[in-house]
Every structure is written in structure tokens, then in C-alpha cells.
Design a protein around this motif. Sequence first.
Motif, PDB file in Angstrom:
ATOM      1  N   VAL A 196       0.859  -1.183   0.000  1.00 14.69           N
ATOM      2  CA  VAL A 196       0.000   0.000   0.000  1.00 14.69           C
ATOM      3  C   VAL A 196       0.893   1.230   0.000  1.00 14.69           C
ATOM      4  O   VAL A 196       1.844   1.310   0.792  1.00 14.69           O
ATOM      5  CB  VAL A 196      -0.926   0.032   1.236  1.00 14.69           C
ATOM      6  N   GLU A 197       0.619   2.192  -0.870  1.00 10.68           N
ATOM      7  CA  GLU A 197       1.385   3.432  -0.862  1.00 10.68           C
ATOM      8  C   GLU A 197       0.453   4.622  -1.056  1.00 10.68           C
ATOM      9  O   GLU A 197      -0.562   4.533  -1.747  1.00 10.68           O
ATOM     10  CB  GLU A 197       2.485   3.421  -1.916  1.00 10.68           C
ATOM     11  N   PHE A 198       0.804   5.719  -0.418  1.00 12.52           N
ATOM     12  CA  PHE A 198       0.016   6.946  -0.485  1.00 12.52           C
ATOM     13  C   PHE A 198       0.729   7.951  -1.386  1.00 12.52           C
ATOM     14  O   PHE A 198       1.928   8.182  -1.238  1.00 12.52           O
ATOM     15  CB  PHE A 198      -0.166   7.542   0.903  1.00 12.52           C
ATOM     16  N   GLY A 199      -0.022   8.541  -2.318  1.00 12.15           N
ATOM     17  CA  GLY A 199       0.573   9.527  -3.201  1.00 12.15           C
ATOM     18  C   GLY A 199       1.731   8.954  -3.983  1.00 12.15           C
ATOM     19  O   GLY A 199       1.631   7.905  -4.603  1.00 12.15           O
ATOM     20  N   CYS A 247      -2.674   0.187  -4.246  1.00 14.51           N
ATOM     21  CA  CYS A 247      -2.500  -1.129  -3.624  1.00 14.51           C
ATOM     22  C   CYS A 247      -1.944  -2.124  -4.632  1.00 14.51           C
ATOM     23  O   CYS A 247      -2.307  -2.098  -5.809  1.00 14.51           O
ATOM     24  CB  CYS A 247      -3.832  -1.654  -3.098  1.00 14.51           C
ATOM     25  N   ALA A 248      -1.097  -3.021  -4.142  1.00 19.28           N
ATOM     26  CA  ALA A 248      -0.554  -4.100  -4.960  1.00 19.28           C
ATOM     27  C   ALA A 248      -1.175  -5.417  -4.510  1.00 19.28           C
ATOM     28  O   ALA A 248      -1.165  -5.754  -3.325  1.00 19.28           O
ATOM     29  CB  ALA A 248       0.963  -4.165  -4.818  1.00 19.28           C
ATOM     30  N   MET A 249      -1.712  -6.153  -5.457  1.00 15.51           N
ATOM     31  CA  MET A 249      -2.365  -7.435  -5.180  1.00 15.51           C
ATOM     32  C   MET A 249      -1.550  -8.565  -5.787  1.00 15.51           C
ATOM     33  O   MET A 249      -1.173  -8.516  -6.957  1.00 15.51           O
ATOM     34  CB  MET A 249      -3.777  -7.431  -5.779  1.00 15.51           C
ATOM     35  N   HIS A 292      11.282  18.081  -4.646  1.00 13.99           N
ATOM     36  CA  HIS A 292      10.485  17.439  -5.689  1.00 13.99           C
ATOM     37  C   HIS A 292       9.419  16.517  -5.110  1.00 13.99           C
ATOM     38  O   HIS A 292       8.717  15.840  -5.863  1.00 13.99           O
ATOM     39  CB  HIS A 292      11.394  16.637  -6.628  1.00 13.99           C
ATOM     40  N   VAL A 293       9.315  16.501  -3.793  1.00 11.39           N
ATOM     41  CA  VAL A 293       8.368  15.602  -3.130  1.00 11.39           C
ATOM     42  C   VAL A 293       7.275  16.371  -2.401  1.00 11.39           C
ATOM     43  O   VAL A 293       6.072  16.120  -2.585  1.00 11.39           O
ATOM     44  CB  VAL A 293       9.099  14.665  -2.143  1.00 11.39           C
ATOM     45  N   HIS A 294       7.671  17.320  -1.559  1.00  9.84           N
ATOM     46  CA  HIS A 294       6.699  17.992  -0.700  1.00  9.84           C
ATOM     47  C   HIS A 294       5.875  19.011  -1.480  1.00  9.84           C
ATOM     48  O   HIS A 294       6.358  19.645  -2.416  1.00  9.84           O
ATOM     49  CB  HIS A 294       7.425  18.654   0.476  1.00  9.84           C
ATOM     50  N   PHE A 324       6.610   4.893  -2.795  1.00 11.61           N
ATOM     51  CA  PHE A 324       8.025   4.526  -2.786  1.00 11.61           C
ATOM     52  C   PHE A 324       8.869   5.434  -3.676  1.00 11.61           C
ATOM     53  O   PHE A 324      10.075   5.566  -3.457  1.00 11.61           O
ATOM     54  CB  PHE A 324       8.191   3.071  -3.219  1.00 11.61           C
ATOM     55  N   GLN A 325       8.269   6.055  -4.669  1.00 12.70           N
ATOM     56  CA  GLN A 325       9.014   6.958  -5.547  1.00 12.70           C
ATOM     57  C   GLN A 325       9.609   8.118  -4.762  1.00 12.70           C
ATOM     58  O   GLN A 325      10.686   8.629  -5.105  1.00 12.70           O
ATOM     59  CB  GLN A 325       8.092   7.480  -6.648  1.00 12.70           C
ATOM     60  N   ALA A 326       8.953   8.535  -3.692  1.00 15.46           N
ATOM     61  CA  ALA A 326       9.435   9.663  -2.891  1.00 15.46           C
ATOM     62  C   ALA A 326      10.785   9.381  -2.247  1.00 15.46           C
ATOM     63  O   ALA A 326      11.541  10.315  -1.944  1.00 15.46           O
ATOM     64  CB  ALA A 326       8.415  10.013  -1.813  1.00 15.46           C
ATOM     65  N   ALA A 327      11.095   8.103  -2.037  1.00 10.02           N
ATOM     66  CA  ALA A 327      12.356   7.748  -1.382  1.00 10.02           C
ATOM     67  C   ALA A 327      13.567   8.033  -2.260  1.00 10.02           C
ATOM     68  O   ALA A 327      14.696   8.130  -1.745  1.00 10.02           O
ATOM     69  CB  ALA A 327      12.335   6.267  -0.990  1.00 10.02           C
ATOM     70  N   SER A 328      13.384   8.187  -3.570  1.00  7.70           N
ATOM     71  CA  SER A 328      14.509   8.374  -4.482  1.00  7.70           C
ATOM     72  C   SER A 328      14.654   9.819  -4.959  1.00  7.70           C
ATOM     73  O   SER A 328      15.548  10.114  -5.757  1.00  7.70           O
ATOM     74  CB  SER A 328      14.353   7.449  -5.695  1.00  7.70           C
TER      75      SER A 328
END
Length: 389
Positions: A256-259, A307-309, A271-273, A262-266
Motif C-alpha cells: 500500500v502506498e500513499f501519493g 495497492c498491490a495485489m 520534488h516531493v513535498h 516509494f518513488q518519494a524515497a529516491s
Amino acid sequence: MQFVTAGESHGPALTAIVSGVPAGLRISESHVNSDLRRRQSGYGRGGRQQIETDHVEVQSGVRFGVTLGTPVCLRVPNRDWQNWTDRMAASGSAPNDLVREVTPRPGHADLVGILKNNSDDCRNVLERASARETAARVAAAGIAREFLAELGVEVFSYVTSIGSAQYEESDAFMRCGKYNLADIELSEVRCPSAEASQKMMKMIDVARIKGESLGGTFRVVATGLVPGLGDFSSGASRLTSKIGAALFGIPAIKGVEFGMGFQAASLEGSHVHDPIALTHDGFTRTSNNAGGLEGGMTTGMPLVVTCAMKPIPTLKNPLETVNIDTMEPALASRERSDVCAVPAAAVVGEAEVAFALAAAYTEKFGSDNMHDIKANLASYVDRIRTQSR
């Protein structure tokens, strides 16, 4: 607002009890039944959907189409029960010809469940662990969706990938909420892109021929939210935690990811906030990379959660397992199953998000009756607008 479900996949019915429902909320059985039909539809579904025609029966808590402020009990009958009355009877003795399920499926709750409960029959686990139970969740969420609609909140979903076939969209988090929902519903895989939908359907066709199953990803979006739902004071009270927990409660959800997620980690912080701006309606954000949540609270921007199923564990060409009677190698059992249920899972995802949001609204604005809730909400909106001037 909370709910609890009961019932087995091949039992007489699935039941949901919804508590904390305000008085004075108009409920439409046709709206609930529409969501139940959406849950049953989608390219890649299996034979069970040819048997069941899900519909809700309201048992309590509603009079003349309006809630009483008491628990609402909902029932979704299982038509397939007529084929399972001997094997799933609630009383009496097991039939002499009962065939136990003794070859647990890898990827399912079968083995761990029988170890946990000291059982010698996987049927005692798989009946409840089945995704069939989510029909009761969707029915229950019909109450939450009606409640949110009264407050100007809409929840919808769409499929973003099935297998390796993906729907490519640029700047998705700024554009969310502007889709033509009719186009999404017309797609057999609930994807906004006709081209991507065709690729996804071809992947499902190939998987069916190979005896395989496929997973994928879907996105749930909620629009019309006020800022400040949820809390920042403890981890458990954050709306991020509550929505995440609800979505992970769906069978087969692995991420599960919001917005941006995981892309925000890189990326670098700039470029994120999401920059803050002021309009005539109050504070806003000029982007929505956070997916509508900051510090565990809604920002007023659309809520965007992906969400990833995983692929369905029941395979036409089953994997190796161990027979729990003989302790010898065996092939896993084969239940009637889908090739791909990502479009259906998206509808269940809507249900879980809707309930989490409905609970957040009643927590902040009260839960006695709709009149007071709407008055409290209007007062809050006026106050935060004044605060920004």
C-alpha cells in the motif's frame, strides 16, 4: 462507524453488522447492490460469479429507507449454499462420504490456519479466508458511502496494472478526481485507458491458457475531503495507519502506498513535498505528491492510495505441497477460482477506504444524527476559512 462480518464462502449467507451509524441517513439498497455487482464483474473472474447474483437484504437499523441510529444488519445470501448443505451444515454430524481438504495451497491461509487451530481439514480455514467474504464488506461499505456522499465525498477506483501491462499516466496525483467514471466502469478491467485495458485483457487470456493467475495494482481516490481528518498525536490515531491497516486486511494485498509512495524515497525533498498556497477558499497545495495526507491527517486534496495485489493462490496447474494425512508430497488442492481479480479487489479497496473515512468524519463531527453532523461540518469549514484570512 465500524463493521464486523460473519459467514463462510459456501455457507447460507454472509452477514455484516454496521455500528455507529447516525440516525437520519437515507439508504438505497439499489446503490449497495450496484457496488456488489461491480465487485462480481471484471475480466478474469471465475465460475463462482456465474452462480451468485449478489444482493443485499437489510435486516435491521433502517425504517422506510432511513437509518434509526441503531446497528444496521445486512445479509448477502449465497446461492451456492444449496450445493453445500451437507458439507457445510452448522449442526449434526459430518456425512460419511465427506472429503476433507488435506492438500494446502501455497500462498493461501490453508496450512498456517490448520496449524493455528489444530484442525485436520483445510476447509475449516479456507471457507472464511476466501475472498468471498469481501462481498459482506462491500455491502457494509454501502452505508459508509451513502454517509460520505451526504457530506460531499466521493470514493472511486481504477486499475493501474495487471501483470506487466501498465496504465501509464503523467502527473497522476494532480489530475486525480477528473476521470470520467462512466469510462472506467465501461472497461472490463476498470482501467481509464482503452489501450492499456486491451493489453491487460490479453495478459489475462494468456494466463488462463497457461493455467496461471495474475495480480496487479489499483488506485483508490477520495475527493471532497475537508482538511484535518485523522490525528497526529499518536501512531495508531493517524489516518494513514487506519487506512493502511484496512487495506492490508483485504486478502492478497501485499503493498500500500500513499501519493508518490516509494518513488518519494529516491527524490530530493523539493520534488516531493507539496507547496502551500492561499485561495479564496483557504489553504491549498499546488501539487498532491503526498496523496492528500500529511502528518496522518487529510490536507483537503484528493486522497490517493495505491495497492498491490498478488496473484490468486489457486492454480489450474497447482504447485507442490504436502498431504497433511500422509505427510507425502502432493499437488495443492484446486478450488473454483478466478484468473485475475484485480478489478474486483479495487471495489473492495473503495469499501475499506470509505469506512475509514466515514469513521474519521464521525470521530470529528459526531455520530448521533445527520442534522447535527452537517451543522458541525459547516461550522468547521467556516472556521478554517476564516482562519486563513
